[in-house]
Design a protein around this motif. Structure first.
Motif, short mmCIF file in Angstrom:
data_model
loop_
_atom_site.label_atom_id
_atom_site.label_comp_id
_atom_site.label_asym_id
_atom_site.label_seq_id
_atom_site.Cartn_x
_atom_site.Cartn_y
_atom_site.Cartn_z
N TRP A 108 -21.51 0.58 5.80
CA TRP A 108 -20.91 -0.73 6.08
C TRP A 108 -20.71 -1.55 4.81
O TRP A 108 -19.64 -2.10 4.58
N PHE A 109 -21.73 -1.66 3.99
CA PHE A 109 -21.65 -2.48 2.78
C PHE A 109 -20.59 -1.94 1.82
O PHE A 109 -19.81 -2.71 1.27
N GLU A 110 -20.55 -0.63 1.63
CA GLU A 110 -19.53 -0.04 0.74
C GLU A 110 -18.12 -0.29 1.27
O GLU A 110 -17.21 -0.58 0.49
N ALA A 111 -17.95 -0.20 2.58
CA ALA A 111 -16.63 -0.43 3.18
C ALA A 111 -16.21 -1.89 2.98
O ALA A 111 -15.07 -2.17 2.59
N GLU A 112 -17.12 -2.82 3.22
CA GLU A 112 -16.81 -4.23 3.00
C GLU A 112 -16.48 -4.50 1.54
O GLU A 112 -15.53 -5.22 1.22
N THR A 113 -17.27 -3.92 0.65
CA THR A 113 -17.06 -4.12 -0.79
C THR A 113 -15.70 -3.58 -1.21
O THR A 113 -14.97 -4.23 -1.98
N LEU A 114 -15.31 -2.41 -0.71
CA LEU A 114 -14.01 -1.84 -1.05
C LEU A 114 -12.88 -2.74 -0.57
O LEU A 114 -11.93 -3.01 -1.31
N LEU A 115 -12.98 -3.24 0.65
CA LEU A 115 -11.93 -4.15 1.15
C LEU A 115 -11.88 -5.43 0.33
O LEU A 115 -10.80 -5.92 0.01
N ASP A 116 -13.03 -5.97 -0.03
CA ASP A 116 -13.05 -7.16 -0.88
C ASP A 116 -12.41 -6.88 -2.22
O ASP A 116 -11.64 -7.70 -2.74
N ASP A 117 -12.70 -5.72 -2.80
CA ASP A 117 -12.13 -5.35 -4.10
C ASP A 117 -10.62 -5.10 -4.01
O ASP A 117 -9.87 -5.43 -4.92
N LEU A 118 -10.17 -4.48 -2.90
CA LEU A 118 -8.73 -4.24 -2.71
C LEU A 118 -7.98 -5.56 -2.59
O LEU A 118 -6.87 -5.69 -3.11
N GLY A 119 -8.55 -6.52 -1.88
CA GLY A 119 -7.88 -7.79 -1.68
C GLY A 119 -6.55 -7.61 -0.99
O GLY A 119 -6.37 -6.70 -0.17
N ILE A 120 -5.58 -8.45 -1.33
CA ILE A 120 -4.25 -8.35 -0.75
C ILE A 120 -3.17 -8.28 -1.83
O ILE A 120 -1.98 -8.26 -1.52
N GLY A 121 -3.57 -8.24 -3.09
CA GLY A 121 -2.62 -8.24 -4.19
C GLY A 121 -1.62 -7.09 -4.16
O GLY A 121 -0.48 -7.23 -4.60
N TYR A 122 -2.04 -5.94 -3.61
CA TYR A 122 -1.15 -4.78 -3.55
C TYR A 122 0.09 -5.05 -2.70
O TYR A 122 1.11 -4.39 -2.85
N LEU A 123 0.03 -6.05 -1.82
CA LEU A 123 1.19 -6.39 -1.01
C LEU A 123 2.32 -6.98 -1.86
O LEU A 123 3.48 -6.95 -1.46
N ALA A 124 1.98 -7.52 -3.02
CA ALA A 124 3.00 -8.10 -3.92
C ALA A 124 3.61 -7.06 -4.85
O ALA A 124 4.56 -7.35 -5.57
N ASP A 125 3.08 -5.85 -4.85
CA ASP A 125 3.61 -4.79 -5.70
C ASP A 125 4.98 -4.33 -5.21
O ASP A 125 5.35 -4.57 -4.05
N ALA A 126 5.70 -3.67 -6.07
CA ALA A 126 6.98 -3.08 -5.69
C ALA A 126 6.73 -1.78 -4.93
O ALA A 126 5.80 -1.03 -5.24
N TYR A 127 7.56 -1.53 -3.95
CA TYR A 127 7.50 -0.31 -3.14
C TYR A 127 8.88 0.33 -3.12
O TYR A 127 9.87 -0.27 -3.55
N GLU A 128 8.93 1.53 -2.59
CA GLU A 128 10.19 2.22 -2.38
C GLU A 128 10.31 2.56 -0.90
O GLU A 128 9.33 2.99 -0.28
#
Length: 126
Positions: A44-64
């Protein structure tokens, strides 16, 4: 599709949804806001930590986006929900070009991918 009922929401301190944790055996698999699995089974703690680290910034990245012709078009995400994902042709902020938008199901399949590093600024293969 909406997020399956066994996905557990994880939000940051201000209430912003960061993703989900899907029970898997004795652990949890991290699911990002695009419905992509981002880990194997974690505690549980590792999963929460990973989601916290991922954040939402990747949504602003360019995609194809793979078009019906099979060609790839550089796009930006404009909306994400468990109902749909909306993207628009990347126009680099030029307000003089027509806005071209696409609606994808959630989660998008392999039709949407992060921009490959081997593309130039206009999204053309190099």
């Amino acid at each position: 599709m909406t997020s399956p009922s066994d996905w557990i929401e994880h939000r940051r301190g201000d209430g912003e949804l960061l993703g989900w944790m899907r029970p898997h055996g004795d652990g949890f698999v991290v699911i990002d806001l695009l419905g992509r699995e981002r880990s194997g089974a974690l505690d549980w703690f590792e999963a929460e930590t990973l989601l916290d680290d991922l954040g939402i910034g990747y949504l602003a990245d360019a995609y194809e986006l793979r078009l019906e012709t099979g060609a790839w078009l550089r796009v930006r995400i404009t909306e994400v929900s468990t109902v749909r994902v909306r993207v628009k042709r990347d126009d680099w902020g030029d307000i003089t070009v027509p806005n071209v938008e696409f609606t994808l199901s959630f989660p998008p399949n392999d039709e949407l991918r992060p921009v490959r590093a081997t593309h130039d600024q206009l999204g053309h293969p190099t």
